[in-house]
Design an enzyme around this catalytic site. Sequence first.
Site, PDB file in Angstrom:
ATOM      1  N   ASP A 227       5.041   2.959   5.312  1.00 34.32           N
ATOM      2  CA  ASP A 227       5.726   2.196   4.273  1.00 34.32           C
ATOM      3  C   ASP A 227       6.278   3.064   3.153  1.00 34.32           C
ATOM      4  OD1 ASP A 227       5.339  -0.094   5.668  1.00 34.32           O
ATOM      5  OD2 ASP A 227       4.085  -1.088   4.182  1.00 34.32           O
TER       6      ASP A 227
ATOM      7  N   HIS B 264       0.853  -1.184   0.000  1.00 34.53           N
ATOM      8  CA  HIS B 264       0.000   0.000   0.000  1.00 34.53           C
ATOM      9  C   HIS B 264       0.888   1.232   0.000  1.00 34.53           C
ATOM     10  CE1 HIS B 264       0.834   0.708   4.294  1.00 34.53           C
ATOM     11  NE2 HIS B 264       0.656  -0.584   4.454  1.00 34.53           N
TER      12      HIS B 264
ATOM     13  N   HIS C 228      12.909   0.747   7.153  1.00 30.53           N
ATOM     14  CA  HIS C 228      12.342   1.667   8.140  1.00 30.53           C
ATOM     15  C   HIS C 228      13.439   2.289   9.007  1.00 30.53           C
ATOM     16  CE1 HIS C 228       8.106   1.488   7.512  1.00 30.53           C
ATOM     17  NE2 HIS C 228       7.912   0.253   7.931  1.00 30.53           N
TER      18      HIS C 228
ATOM     19  N   ASN D 232      -4.169  24.238   9.749  1.00 27.53           N
ATOM     20  CA  ASN D 232      -3.550  23.631   8.563  1.00 27.53           C
ATOM     21  C   ASN D 232      -3.954  22.173   8.481  1.00 27.53           C
ATOM     22  OD1 ASN D 232      -1.937  22.863   6.431  1.00 27.53           O
ATOM     23  ND2 ASN D 232      -0.026  22.910   7.597  1.00 27.53           N
TER      24      ASN D 232
END
Length: 594
Positions: free
Chosen positions: A331, A18, A130, A526
Amino acid sequence: MAARADGPVVVGISAHFHDSAVAVLVGGELVNAAHEERYTRVKQDPSIPHRALRHCLDEAGLTLADVDCVAYYEDPVKKLDRQLWMGLPKVPDTRPEALFRLDADRPRRDVREVLGFDGRLEIVEHHLSHAASAYYYSGFPDAAVLTVDAVGEWATTTWGRGDGDRLDLVDEVRFPHSLGLLYSTITGHLGFEVNEGEYKVMGLAPYGEPRFADRVRQLITVTDEGTFTLDLSYFDFRDPDGMGTERLTELLQVPPREPESEIGQVHCDLARSLQLVTEETLLALAARARRLVPSDRLCMAGGVALNVVATRRVVEEGPFKEVFVQPAAGDAGGSLGAAAVAHQRITGSRIAPARMRSALLGPPVPAAEVARTVEAAGPRGFLDFRGREPELLDAVAGRLAEGKVVGWYHGRMEFGPRALGGRSILADPRGADMRDRINASVKMREAFRPFAPAVLAEKAAEHFRLDHPSPFMLETCEVISPLDLPAITHVDRSARVQTVTAADNGRFYRLIKAFEARTDCPIVLNTSFNLRGEPIVCTPQDALLCFLRSAIDCLVLEDFVIDRENLPAAWRTWFEGTRPPRASVVSDSVYTLL
Protein backbone atom coordinates in the site's frame (compact mmCIF):
# COMPACT_ATOMS: atom_id res chain seq x y z
CA MET A 1 -3.39 26.10 -10.62
CA ALA A 2 0.11 27.41 -10.08
CA ALA A 3 2.51 25.42 -12.24
CA ARG A 4 6.27 25.45 -11.95
CA ALA A 5 8.38 26.06 -15.02
CA ASP A 6 9.60 22.45 -14.92
CA GLY A 7 6.07 21.02 -14.64
CA PRO A 8 3.52 20.37 -11.91
CA VAL A 9 4.48 19.37 -8.40
CA VAL A 10 2.31 16.41 -7.39
CA VAL A 11 2.23 14.75 -3.98
CA GLY A 12 0.90 11.20 -3.71
CA ILE A 13 -0.52 10.05 -0.38
CA SER A 14 -1.36 6.61 1.00
CA ALA A 15 -2.87 6.64 4.49
CA HIS A 16 -5.61 5.58 6.91
CA PHE A 17 -5.12 1.85 6.65
CA HIS A 18 -1.54 0.79 7.27
CA ASP A 19 1.97 1.85 6.28
CA SER A 20 1.14 5.37 5.18
CA ALA A 21 3.57 7.05 2.81
CA VAL A 22 4.18 10.05 0.58
CA ALA A 23 5.76 10.48 -2.85
CA VAL A 24 6.75 13.73 -4.57
CA LEU A 25 6.81 14.20 -8.35
CA VAL A 26 8.25 17.34 -9.92
CA GLY A 27 7.62 17.71 -13.63
CA GLY A 28 7.00 13.99 -13.92
CA GLU A 29 10.23 13.06 -12.13
CA LEU A 30 10.08 11.11 -8.87
CA VAL A 31 12.28 13.14 -6.52
CA ASN A 32 11.66 11.30 -3.25
CA ALA A 33 9.28 9.11 -1.24
CA ALA A 34 9.09 8.04 2.40
CA HIS A 35 7.08 6.04 4.93
CA GLU A 36 5.50 7.82 7.88
CA GLU A 37 6.45 4.97 10.24
CA ARG A 38 10.14 5.73 9.81
CA TYR A 39 9.61 9.15 11.42
CA THR A 40 7.03 8.29 14.08
CA ARG A 41 8.65 4.92 14.98
CA VAL A 42 5.16 3.36 15.05
CA LYS A 43 5.19 0.18 12.99
CA GLN A 44 2.81 0.40 10.01
CA ASP A 45 1.68 3.85 11.11
CA PRO A 46 -1.58 4.57 9.21
CA SER A 47 -1.85 8.27 9.98
CA ILE A 48 -1.72 11.01 7.36
CA PRO A 49 2.02 11.27 6.56
CA HIS A 50 2.67 14.86 7.59
CA ARG A 51 6.17 14.21 8.97
CA ALA A 52 7.24 12.29 5.89
CA LEU A 53 5.79 15.01 3.66
CA ARG A 54 7.62 17.77 5.50
CA HIS A 55 10.95 15.97 5.17
CA CYS A 56 10.36 15.16 1.49
CA LEU A 57 9.43 18.74 0.61
CA ASP A 58 12.37 20.14 2.57
CA GLU A 59 14.82 17.82 0.82
CA ALA A 60 13.38 18.78 -2.58
CA GLY A 61 13.68 22.50 -1.80
CA LEU A 62 9.90 22.92 -1.90
CA THR A 63 7.16 24.20 0.36
CA LEU A 64 3.51 23.26 0.49
CA ALA A 65 2.77 26.41 -1.51
CA ASP A 66 4.70 24.89 -4.43
CA VAL A 67 2.45 21.82 -4.56
CA ASP A 68 -0.06 21.87 -7.42
CA CYS A 69 -1.97 18.72 -6.56
CA VAL A 70 -2.31 16.10 -3.83
CA ALA A 71 -3.42 12.65 -4.98
CA TYR A 72 -5.01 10.19 -2.56
CA TYR A 73 -4.52 6.48 -3.26
CA GLU A 74 -8.09 5.17 -2.94
CA ASP A 75 -11.71 6.27 -3.20
CA PRO A 76 -12.96 6.61 0.38
CA VAL A 77 -16.63 6.69 -0.65
CA LYS A 78 -16.42 3.41 -2.55
CA LYS A 79 -14.38 1.93 0.28
CA LEU A 80 -17.05 2.94 2.79
CA ASP A 81 -19.66 1.26 0.61
CA ARG A 82 -17.80 -2.03 0.98
CA GLN A 83 -17.09 -1.48 4.68
CA LEU A 84 -20.75 -0.87 5.47
CA TRP A 85 -21.79 -3.86 3.37
CA MET A 86 -19.54 -6.17 5.35
CA GLY A 87 -19.68 -4.45 8.74
CA LEU A 88 -23.32 -3.74 9.44
CA PRO A 89 -25.43 -4.41 11.40
CA LYS A 90 -22.56 -5.86 13.47
CA VAL A 91 -19.53 -3.59 13.69
CA PRO A 92 -16.98 -5.56 15.73
CA ASP A 93 -14.98 -2.61 17.04
CA THR A 94 -16.76 0.55 18.18
CA ARG A 95 -13.78 2.40 19.65
CA PRO A 96 -13.42 5.93 18.27
CA GLU A 97 -9.93 5.17 16.95
CA ALA A 98 -11.42 2.23 14.99
CA LEU A 99 -14.58 3.94 13.83
CA PHE A 100 -12.64 6.70 12.09
CA ARG A 101 -12.09 4.16 9.33
CA LEU A 102 -15.82 4.47 8.55
CA ASP A 103 -15.43 8.20 7.88
CA ALA A 104 -15.26 8.77 4.11
CA ASP A 105 -14.53 12.46 4.58
CA ARG A 106 -11.46 11.92 6.74
CA PRO A 107 -8.91 11.85 3.87
CA ARG A 108 -10.14 15.20 2.52
CA ARG A 109 -10.19 16.74 6.02
CA ASP A 110 -6.71 15.49 6.86
CA VAL A 111 -5.30 16.86 3.61
CA ARG A 112 -6.91 20.22 4.30
CA GLU A 113 -6.54 20.48 8.07
CA VAL A 114 -3.53 18.36 9.02
CA LEU A 115 -1.39 18.89 5.94
CA GLY A 116 -2.75 22.40 5.41
CA PHE A 117 -3.18 21.96 1.65
CA ASP A 118 -6.13 23.76 0.02
CA GLY A 119 -5.38 23.13 -3.65
CA ARG A 120 -6.38 20.47 -6.15
CA LEU A 121 -7.16 17.05 -4.67
CA GLU A 122 -7.34 14.00 -6.93
CA ILE A 123 -8.88 10.71 -5.80
CA VAL A 124 -7.37 7.63 -7.47
CA GLU A 125 -8.93 4.22 -6.92
CA HIS A 126 -6.83 1.77 -4.92
CA HIS A 127 -6.02 -0.77 -7.62
CA LEU A 128 -5.47 1.92 -10.21
CA SER A 129 -2.87 3.36 -7.83
CA HIS A 130 -1.25 -0.07 -7.58
CA ALA A 131 -1.34 -0.52 -11.35
CA ALA A 132 0.13 2.92 -11.98
CA SER A 133 2.90 2.32 -9.43
CA ALA A 134 4.00 -0.59 -11.61
CA TYR A 135 3.29 0.52 -15.19
CA TYR A 136 4.29 4.18 -15.05
CA TYR A 137 7.57 3.36 -13.28
CA SER A 138 8.47 0.36 -15.45
CA GLY A 139 9.79 2.26 -18.45
CA PHE A 140 7.76 -0.05 -20.72
CA PRO A 141 6.02 1.53 -23.76
CA ASP A 142 3.15 -0.92 -23.26
CA ALA A 143 2.35 -3.75 -20.86
CA ALA A 144 -0.24 -5.99 -19.30
CA VAL A 145 -0.74 -5.05 -15.65
CA LEU A 146 -1.68 -7.39 -12.80
CA THR A 147 -2.45 -6.20 -9.26
CA VAL A 148 -3.21 -8.63 -6.44
CA ASP A 149 -3.71 -7.79 -2.78
CA ALA A 150 -6.17 -8.29 0.09
CA VAL A 151 -8.72 -5.64 -0.89
CA GLY A 152 -8.96 -2.02 -1.97
CA GLU A 153 -12.42 -0.48 -2.28
CA TRP A 154 -14.06 -3.61 -3.74
CA ALA A 155 -11.41 -5.04 -6.05
CA THR A 156 -8.93 -7.62 -4.79
CA THR A 157 -7.35 -8.45 -8.17
CA THR A 158 -7.29 -6.41 -11.36
CA TRP A 159 -6.00 -6.80 -14.88
CA GLY A 160 -4.98 -3.67 -16.75
CA ARG A 161 -3.62 -2.41 -20.05
CA GLY A 162 -0.85 0.15 -20.29
CA ASP A 163 -0.32 1.72 -23.70
CA GLY A 164 1.85 4.80 -23.94
CA ASP A 165 0.35 7.51 -21.76
CA ARG A 166 -2.84 5.55 -21.04
CA LEU A 167 -3.51 3.04 -18.30
CA ASP A 168 -6.88 1.32 -18.01
CA LEU A 169 -8.17 -1.46 -15.78
CA VAL A 170 -10.06 -3.99 -17.90
CA ASP A 171 -11.23 -6.67 -15.44
CA GLU A 172 -11.31 -7.47 -11.73
CA VAL A 173 -12.10 -9.93 -8.96
CA ARG A 174 -14.18 -8.37 -6.21
CA PHE A 175 -14.29 -8.79 -2.45
CA PRO A 176 -14.81 -11.10 -0.59
CA HIS A 177 -12.94 -13.28 -3.08
CA SER A 178 -9.28 -12.48 -2.43
CA LEU A 179 -6.00 -14.34 -2.84
CA GLY A 180 -4.36 -11.97 -0.40
CA LEU A 181 -6.99 -12.67 2.25
CA LEU A 182 -6.64 -16.41 1.73
CA TYR A 183 -2.92 -16.10 2.45
CA SER A 184 -3.54 -13.81 5.43
CA THR A 185 -6.20 -16.12 6.88
CA ILE A 186 -3.82 -19.06 7.02
CA THR A 187 -1.03 -16.76 8.20
CA GLY A 188 -3.20 -16.00 11.22
CA HIS A 189 -4.10 -19.69 11.58
CA LEU A 190 -0.38 -20.44 11.77
CA GLY A 191 -0.02 -18.01 14.68
CA PHE A 192 1.71 -15.17 12.85
CA GLU A 193 0.61 -11.56 12.80
CA VAL A 194 -1.58 -10.72 9.84
CA ASN A 195 -0.30 -8.11 7.38
CA GLU A 196 3.24 -8.67 8.64
CA GLY A 197 3.71 -12.39 9.19
CA GLU A 198 3.03 -13.36 5.59
CA TYR A 199 6.79 -13.04 5.01
CA LYS A 200 7.32 -15.55 7.82
CA VAL A 201 4.96 -18.06 6.20
CA MET A 202 6.86 -17.71 2.93
CA GLY A 203 10.15 -18.26 4.77
CA LEU A 204 8.76 -21.25 6.68
CA ALA A 205 7.36 -22.97 3.58
CA PRO A 206 10.63 -24.53 2.29
CA TYR A 207 10.92 -26.49 5.54
CA GLY A 208 7.70 -28.35 4.73
CA GLU A 209 6.06 -30.68 2.25
CA PRO A 210 2.83 -29.72 0.42
CA ARG A 211 0.79 -32.52 1.95
CA PHE A 212 -2.13 -30.20 2.69
CA ALA A 213 -2.22 -28.69 -0.81
CA ASP A 214 -5.40 -30.50 -1.84
CA ARG A 215 -7.15 -29.22 1.28
CA VAL A 216 -6.00 -25.66 0.59
CA ARG A 217 -7.22 -26.01 -3.00
CA GLN A 218 -10.70 -26.65 -1.62
CA LEU A 219 -10.66 -23.09 -0.32
CA ILE A 220 -10.19 -21.52 -3.76
CA THR A 221 -11.53 -22.39 -7.21
CA VAL A 222 -9.43 -21.19 -10.12
CA THR A 223 -11.35 -21.21 -13.40
CA ASP A 224 -10.03 -22.09 -16.83
CA GLU A 225 -10.35 -18.37 -17.69
CA GLY A 226 -7.88 -17.49 -14.95
CA THR A 227 -10.24 -15.94 -12.40
CA PHE A 228 -11.02 -17.38 -8.97
CA THR A 229 -13.53 -17.55 -6.14
CA LEU A 230 -13.18 -18.50 -2.48
CA ASP A 231 -15.44 -20.98 -0.73
CA LEU A 232 -16.81 -18.46 1.75
CA SER A 233 -18.07 -21.10 4.16
CA TYR A 234 -14.47 -21.34 5.42
CA PHE A 235 -14.01 -17.58 6.03
CA ASP A 236 -15.47 -14.84 8.20
CA PHE A 237 -13.77 -11.56 7.41
CA ARG A 238 -15.87 -9.73 10.04
CA ASP A 239 -14.67 -11.79 13.02
CA PRO A 240 -12.18 -9.76 15.10
CA ASP A 241 -10.71 -12.98 16.53
CA GLY A 242 -9.65 -14.53 13.23
CA MET A 243 -10.72 -14.79 9.62
CA GLY A 244 -11.16 -18.56 9.44
CA THR A 245 -14.29 -20.35 10.58
CA GLU A 246 -14.39 -23.58 12.59
CA ARG A 247 -15.02 -25.31 9.29
CA LEU A 248 -11.56 -24.19 8.13
CA THR A 249 -9.93 -25.96 11.07
CA GLU A 250 -11.99 -29.07 10.34
CA LEU A 251 -10.87 -29.06 6.72
CA LEU A 252 -7.19 -28.46 7.42
CA GLN A 253 -7.13 -30.78 10.44
CA VAL A 254 -4.52 -28.46 11.91
CA PRO A 255 -5.58 -26.54 15.03
CA PRO A 256 -4.74 -22.83 15.16
CA ARG A 257 -1.25 -22.30 16.51
CA GLU A 258 -0.83 -20.06 19.51
CA PRO A 259 1.42 -17.09 18.70
CA GLU A 260 5.03 -17.54 19.87
CA SER A 261 4.45 -21.24 20.57
CA GLU A 262 6.62 -24.01 19.13
CA ILE A 263 6.56 -24.44 15.38
CA GLY A 264 6.11 -28.07 14.36
CA GLN A 265 6.46 -29.93 11.11
CA VAL A 266 2.70 -29.73 10.59
CA HIS A 267 2.97 -25.92 10.50
CA CYS A 268 5.82 -26.11 7.97
CA ASP A 269 3.73 -28.43 5.80
CA LEU A 270 0.70 -26.16 5.93
CA ALA A 271 2.86 -23.14 5.01
CA ARG A 272 4.34 -25.05 2.06
CA SER A 273 0.89 -26.09 0.89
CA LEU A 274 -0.43 -22.54 1.04
CA GLN A 275 2.61 -21.24 -0.80
CA LEU A 276 2.21 -23.80 -3.58
CA VAL A 277 -1.46 -22.98 -4.13
CA THR A 278 -0.64 -19.26 -4.14
CA GLU A 279 2.01 -19.81 -6.81
CA GLU A 280 -0.36 -21.86 -8.94
CA THR A 281 -3.05 -19.21 -8.66
CA LEU A 282 -0.73 -16.32 -9.47
CA LEU A 283 0.48 -18.16 -12.57
CA ALA A 284 -3.13 -18.55 -13.70
CA LEU A 285 -3.79 -14.84 -13.11
CA ALA A 286 -0.68 -13.93 -15.12
CA ALA A 287 -1.78 -16.20 -17.97
CA ARG A 288 -5.13 -14.39 -18.03
CA ALA A 289 -3.30 -11.06 -18.18
CA ARG A 290 -1.51 -12.23 -21.33
CA ARG A 291 -4.80 -13.30 -22.94
CA LEU A 292 -6.48 -10.00 -22.11
CA VAL A 293 -3.56 -7.79 -23.17
CA PRO A 294 -1.38 -8.97 -26.08
CA SER A 295 1.90 -7.60 -24.77
CA ASP A 296 5.16 -9.39 -24.02
CA ARG A 297 5.58 -7.25 -20.91
CA LEU A 298 3.94 -7.60 -17.50
CA CYS A 299 3.84 -5.11 -14.61
CA MET A 300 2.85 -6.29 -11.13
CA ALA A 301 1.95 -4.61 -7.84
CA GLY A 302 -0.17 -5.19 -4.75
CA GLY A 303 0.93 -6.96 -1.59
CA VAL A 304 0.85 -10.44 -3.16
CA ALA A 305 3.48 -9.28 -5.67
CA LEU A 306 5.91 -9.16 -2.72
CA ASN A 307 5.69 -12.95 -2.50
CA VAL A 308 9.09 -13.37 -4.10
CA VAL A 309 8.83 -17.11 -4.63
CA ALA A 310 5.56 -16.80 -6.53
CA THR A 311 6.91 -13.84 -8.48
CA ARG A 312 9.94 -15.85 -9.52
CA ARG A 313 7.65 -18.54 -10.95
CA VAL A 314 5.80 -15.89 -12.95
CA VAL A 315 9.12 -14.65 -14.33
CA GLU A 316 10.35 -18.15 -15.19
CA GLU A 317 7.13 -19.94 -16.20
CA GLY A 318 4.76 -17.15 -17.21
CA PRO A 319 4.01 -16.10 -20.80
CA PHE A 320 5.92 -12.80 -20.65
CA LYS A 321 9.39 -11.90 -21.88
CA GLU A 322 9.81 -9.06 -19.38
CA VAL A 323 8.33 -8.57 -15.90
CA PHE A 324 8.56 -5.48 -13.72
CA VAL A 325 7.42 -5.56 -10.08
CA GLN A 326 7.10 -2.31 -8.18
CA PRO A 327 9.63 -2.58 -5.31
CA ALA A 328 7.15 -0.90 -2.96
CA ALA A 329 4.34 -3.14 -4.20
CA GLY A 330 2.26 -2.85 -1.01
CA ASP A 331 0.00 0.00 0.00
CA ALA A 332 2.86 2.44 0.59
CA GLY A 333 3.64 2.22 -3.11
CA GLY A 334 0.12 3.41 -3.83
CA SER A 335 1.45 6.91 -3.16
CA LEU A 336 3.73 6.55 -6.19
CA GLY A 337 0.87 5.38 -8.38
CA ALA A 338 -1.62 8.00 -7.22
CA ALA A 339 0.90 10.74 -7.96
CA ALA A 340 1.59 9.31 -11.44
CA VAL A 341 -2.13 9.13 -12.29
CA ALA A 342 -2.67 12.71 -11.11
CA HIS A 343 0.24 13.88 -13.23
CA GLN A 344 -1.30 12.20 -16.26
CA ARG A 345 -4.68 13.79 -15.55
CA ILE A 346 -3.11 17.24 -15.25
CA THR A 347 -0.77 17.11 -18.22
CA GLY A 348 -2.27 14.44 -20.49
CA SER A 349 1.10 12.68 -20.51
CA ARG A 350 2.68 9.95 -18.43
CA ILE A 351 5.51 10.68 -16.05
CA ALA A 352 9.07 10.40 -17.34
CA PRO A 353 9.05 7.04 -19.19
CA ALA A 354 12.15 5.60 -17.56
CA ARG A 355 12.61 2.46 -15.50
CA MET A 356 12.67 3.01 -11.75
CA ARG A 357 16.32 2.24 -11.03
CA SER A 358 16.56 2.86 -7.31
CA ALA A 359 14.39 2.59 -4.22
CA LEU A 360 16.76 4.83 -2.26
CA LEU A 361 14.20 7.63 -2.25
CA GLY A 362 14.01 8.81 1.35
CA PRO A 363 15.50 12.16 2.32
CA PRO A 364 19.12 11.80 3.48
CA VAL A 365 20.24 13.14 6.83
CA PRO A 366 22.64 16.09 6.46
CA ALA A 367 26.25 15.17 7.18
CA ALA A 368 26.48 17.91 9.79
CA GLU A 369 23.59 16.36 11.75
CA VAL A 370 25.26 12.96 11.70
CA ALA A 371 28.51 14.52 12.93
CA ARG A 372 26.72 16.37 15.74
CA THR A 373 25.05 13.16 16.89
CA VAL A 374 28.33 11.24 17.03
CA GLU A 375 30.42 14.03 18.51
CA ALA A 376 27.89 14.69 21.28
CA ALA A 377 29.45 11.84 23.26
CA GLY A 378 32.86 13.52 23.33
CA PRO A 379 36.14 12.82 21.57
CA ARG A 380 36.34 9.11 22.41
CA GLY A 381 34.41 6.11 21.21
CA PHE A 382 34.40 6.58 17.45
CA LEU A 383 36.67 6.69 14.43
CA ASP A 384 36.35 9.64 12.06
CA PHE A 385 36.92 8.87 8.36
CA ARG A 386 35.60 12.12 6.87
CA GLY A 387 37.32 12.72 3.54
CA ARG A 388 38.91 9.25 3.63
CA GLU A 389 36.38 6.91 2.04
CA PRO A 390 38.89 4.23 0.86
CA GLU A 391 40.18 3.90 4.43
CA LEU A 392 36.61 3.77 5.78
CA LEU A 393 35.63 0.99 3.39
CA ASP A 394 38.80 -0.98 4.12
CA ALA A 395 38.13 -0.72 7.84
CA VAL A 396 34.52 -1.86 7.51
CA ALA A 397 35.42 -4.66 5.09
CA GLY A 398 38.03 -5.85 7.59
CA ARG A 399 35.43 -6.02 10.35
CA LEU A 400 33.05 -7.97 8.12
CA ALA A 401 35.85 -10.39 7.22
CA GLU A 402 36.53 -10.89 10.94
CA GLY A 403 32.95 -12.09 11.38
CA LYS A 404 31.56 -8.92 12.88
CA VAL A 405 27.97 -7.76 12.34
CA VAL A 406 27.84 -4.20 11.02
CA GLY A 407 25.04 -1.65 11.16
CA TRP A 408 25.37 0.38 7.95
CA TYR A 409 23.81 3.85 7.68
CA HIS A 410 24.56 5.83 4.53
CA GLY A 411 22.86 8.26 2.18
CA ARG A 412 19.19 8.08 1.30
CA MET A 413 16.73 5.85 3.10
CA GLU A 414 14.99 3.01 1.26
CA PHE A 415 11.35 3.24 0.15
CA GLY A 416 9.53 -0.08 0.39
CA PRO A 417 10.02 -3.04 2.70
CA ARG A 418 13.57 -4.04 1.70
CA ALA A 419 16.91 -2.77 2.98
CA LEU A 420 19.05 -2.06 -0.08
CA GLY A 421 22.24 -0.60 1.31
CA GLY A 422 20.96 2.62 2.84
CA ARG A 423 19.80 1.33 6.24
CA SER A 424 21.19 -2.21 6.40
CA ILE A 425 22.68 -4.74 8.78
CA LEU A 426 25.59 -6.45 7.02
CA ALA A 427 27.64 -9.57 7.67
CA ASP A 428 29.89 -12.16 6.04
CA PRO A 429 27.62 -14.65 4.20
CA ARG A 430 30.18 -17.45 4.67
CA GLY A 431 29.81 -17.68 8.44
CA ALA A 432 28.34 -21.05 9.46
CA ASP A 433 26.58 -19.63 12.52
CA MET A 434 25.94 -16.13 11.21
CA ARG A 435 22.24 -16.58 10.33
CA ASP A 436 21.39 -18.06 13.72
CA ARG A 437 23.43 -15.41 15.50
CA ILE A 438 21.76 -12.48 13.74
CA ASN A 439 18.26 -13.92 14.09
CA ALA A 440 18.72 -14.58 17.81
CA SER A 441 20.73 -11.67 19.13
CA VAL A 442 20.53 -8.94 16.52
CA LYS A 443 17.14 -9.10 14.80
CA MET A 444 15.61 -11.02 17.74
CA ARG A 445 13.31 -13.05 15.51
CA GLU A 446 12.48 -16.65 14.56
CA ALA A 447 15.43 -18.92 13.74
CA PHE A 448 13.97 -20.11 10.41
CA ARG A 449 13.92 -16.63 8.86
CA PRO A 450 16.32 -16.36 5.88
CA PHE A 451 18.64 -13.49 5.00
CA ALA A 452 19.31 -11.99 1.60
CA PRO A 453 22.60 -11.57 -0.28
CA ALA A 454 23.75 -8.35 -1.89
CA VAL A 455 26.11 -9.19 -4.75
CA LEU A 456 28.15 -7.18 -7.22
CA ALA A 457 25.97 -7.20 -10.34
CA GLU A 458 28.81 -8.25 -12.64
CA LYS A 459 29.49 -11.32 -10.45
CA ALA A 460 25.90 -12.37 -9.82
CA ALA A 461 25.71 -15.09 -12.49
CA GLU A 462 28.76 -16.82 -11.00
CA HIS A 463 26.96 -17.38 -7.71
CA PHE A 464 23.22 -17.41 -8.46
CA ARG A 465 21.02 -18.81 -11.19
CA LEU A 466 20.04 -15.35 -12.32
CA ASP A 467 20.34 -13.93 -15.83
CA HIS A 468 18.99 -10.41 -15.32
CA PRO A 469 19.33 -7.55 -12.83
CA SER A 470 17.54 -7.87 -9.49
CA PRO A 471 18.14 -4.53 -7.76
CA PHE A 472 15.16 -4.69 -5.38
CA MET A 473 15.23 -8.24 -3.86
CA LEU A 474 11.92 -9.08 -5.54
CA GLU A 475 12.52 -12.68 -6.59
CA THR A 476 14.34 -15.77 -5.43
CA CYS A 477 16.75 -17.93 -7.37
CA GLU A 478 18.98 -20.93 -6.84
CA VAL A 479 22.38 -20.54 -5.17
CA ILE A 480 25.03 -22.07 -7.47
CA SER A 481 28.11 -20.44 -5.96
CA PRO A 482 31.41 -22.31 -5.67
CA LEU A 483 31.64 -20.60 -2.27
CA ASP A 484 29.95 -22.01 0.81
CA LEU A 485 27.34 -19.35 1.71
CA PRO A 486 25.31 -20.81 4.59
CA ALA A 487 24.23 -17.46 6.01
CA ILE A 488 22.25 -16.47 2.90
CA THR A 489 21.29 -19.88 1.48
CA HIS A 490 17.81 -21.01 2.47
CA VAL A 491 16.98 -24.63 3.23
CA ASP A 492 15.82 -25.15 -0.37
CA ARG A 493 19.09 -23.73 -1.80
CA SER A 494 17.39 -20.45 -2.72
CA ALA A 495 18.22 -16.82 -2.01
CA ARG A 496 16.48 -13.48 -2.50
CA VAL A 497 19.19 -11.59 -4.37
CA GLN A 498 20.00 -7.91 -4.63
CA THR A 499 22.31 -7.06 -7.54
CA VAL A 500 24.42 -4.00 -6.74
CA THR A 501 25.93 -1.57 -9.27
CA ALA A 502 28.31 1.35 -8.95
CA ALA A 503 25.89 3.67 -10.76
CA ASP A 504 22.88 2.97 -8.53
CA ASN A 505 24.47 2.00 -5.22
CA GLY A 506 27.65 4.07 -4.95
CA ARG A 507 29.38 3.59 -1.62
CA PHE A 508 27.56 0.32 -0.89
CA TYR A 509 28.94 -1.11 -4.13
CA ARG A 510 32.41 0.07 -3.23
CA LEU A 511 32.13 -1.54 0.21
CA ILE A 512 31.33 -4.93 -1.35
CA LYS A 513 34.27 -4.44 -3.70
CA ALA A 514 36.51 -3.80 -0.68
CA PHE A 515 35.13 -6.94 0.99
CA GLU A 516 35.81 -8.94 -2.18
CA ALA A 517 39.39 -7.63 -2.27
CA ARG A 518 39.94 -9.08 1.20
CA THR A 519 38.02 -12.34 0.87
CA ASP A 520 37.45 -13.16 -2.84
CA CYS A 521 33.74 -13.09 -1.95
CA PRO A 522 31.71 -10.43 -3.87
CA ILE A 523 28.68 -10.92 -1.63
CA VAL A 524 27.53 -9.65 1.76
CA LEU A 525 24.58 -10.63 3.88
CA ASN A 526 22.13 -7.72 3.83
CA THR A 527 19.10 -7.37 6.09
CA SER A 528 17.08 -4.40 7.26
CA PHE A 529 18.44 -2.20 10.04
CA ASN A 530 15.78 -2.68 12.69
CA LEU A 531 14.74 -4.96 15.52
CA ARG A 532 11.74 -7.24 15.36
CA GLY A 533 8.47 -5.32 15.42
CA GLU A 534 10.07 -1.94 14.71
CA PRO A 535 10.39 0.17 11.56
CA ILE A 536 13.69 0.41 9.73
CA VAL A 537 15.87 3.09 11.31
CA CYS A 538 15.54 6.60 9.95
CA THR A 539 17.72 9.02 11.90
CA PRO A 540 21.24 8.62 13.30
CA GLN A 541 19.64 8.50 16.75
CA ASP A 542 17.44 5.58 15.66
CA ALA A 543 20.52 3.75 14.40
CA LEU A 544 22.39 4.35 17.66
CA LEU A 545 19.47 3.12 19.74
CA CYS A 546 19.10 -0.01 17.61
CA PHE A 547 22.85 -0.58 17.92
CA LEU A 548 22.73 -0.28 21.71
CA ARG A 549 19.73 -2.57 22.11
CA SER A 550 21.06 -5.36 19.92
CA ALA A 551 24.25 -7.38 19.53
CA ILE A 552 25.52 -5.48 16.47
CA ASP A 553 29.31 -5.32 16.75
CA CYS A 554 30.01 -2.17 14.80
CA LEU A 555 27.98 0.83 13.69
CA VAL A 556 28.88 2.85 10.59
CA LEU A 557 27.16 6.24 10.57
CA GLU A 558 28.17 7.80 7.28
CA ASP A 559 31.89 8.57 7.81
CA PHE A 560 32.05 7.47 11.45
CA VAL A 561 32.77 3.97 12.77
CA ILE A 562 31.73 3.00 16.28
CA ASP A 563 32.91 -0.33 17.70
CA ARG A 564 30.96 -1.83 20.55
CA GLU A 565 34.05 -2.44 22.65
CA ASN A 566 34.91 1.27 22.43
CA LEU A 567 31.43 2.52 23.21
CA PRO A 568 31.38 5.28 25.86
CA ALA A 569 29.42 4.20 28.93
CA ALA A 570 27.45 7.44 28.84
CA TRP A 571 25.89 6.48 25.51
CA ARG A 572 24.01 3.60 27.07
CA THR A 573 22.28 6.09 29.33
CA TRP A 574 21.70 8.78 26.74
CA PHE A 575 20.03 6.46 24.23
CA GLU A 576 18.09 4.17 26.52
CA GLY A 577 14.42 3.98 25.60
CA THR A 578 11.42 1.75 25.39
CA ARG A 579 10.35 -0.17 22.33
CA PRO A 580 7.98 1.86 20.12
CA PRO A 581 4.40 0.57 20.23
CA ARG A 582 2.71 -1.08 17.31
CA ALA A 583 0.00 0.93 15.58
CA SER A 584 -3.15 0.25 17.61
CA VAL A 585 -5.43 0.15 14.58
CA VAL A 586 -3.59 -2.79 12.99
CA SER A 587 -4.73 -6.15 14.31
CA ASP A 588 -2.42 -9.13 14.74
CA SER A 589 -5.14 -11.70 14.08
CA VAL A 590 -7.22 -10.30 11.24
CA TYR A 591 -6.68 -8.15 8.18
CA THR A 592 -8.33 -4.94 9.39
CA LEU A 593 -11.01 -4.55 6.74
CA LEU A 594 -13.09 -2.00 8.63
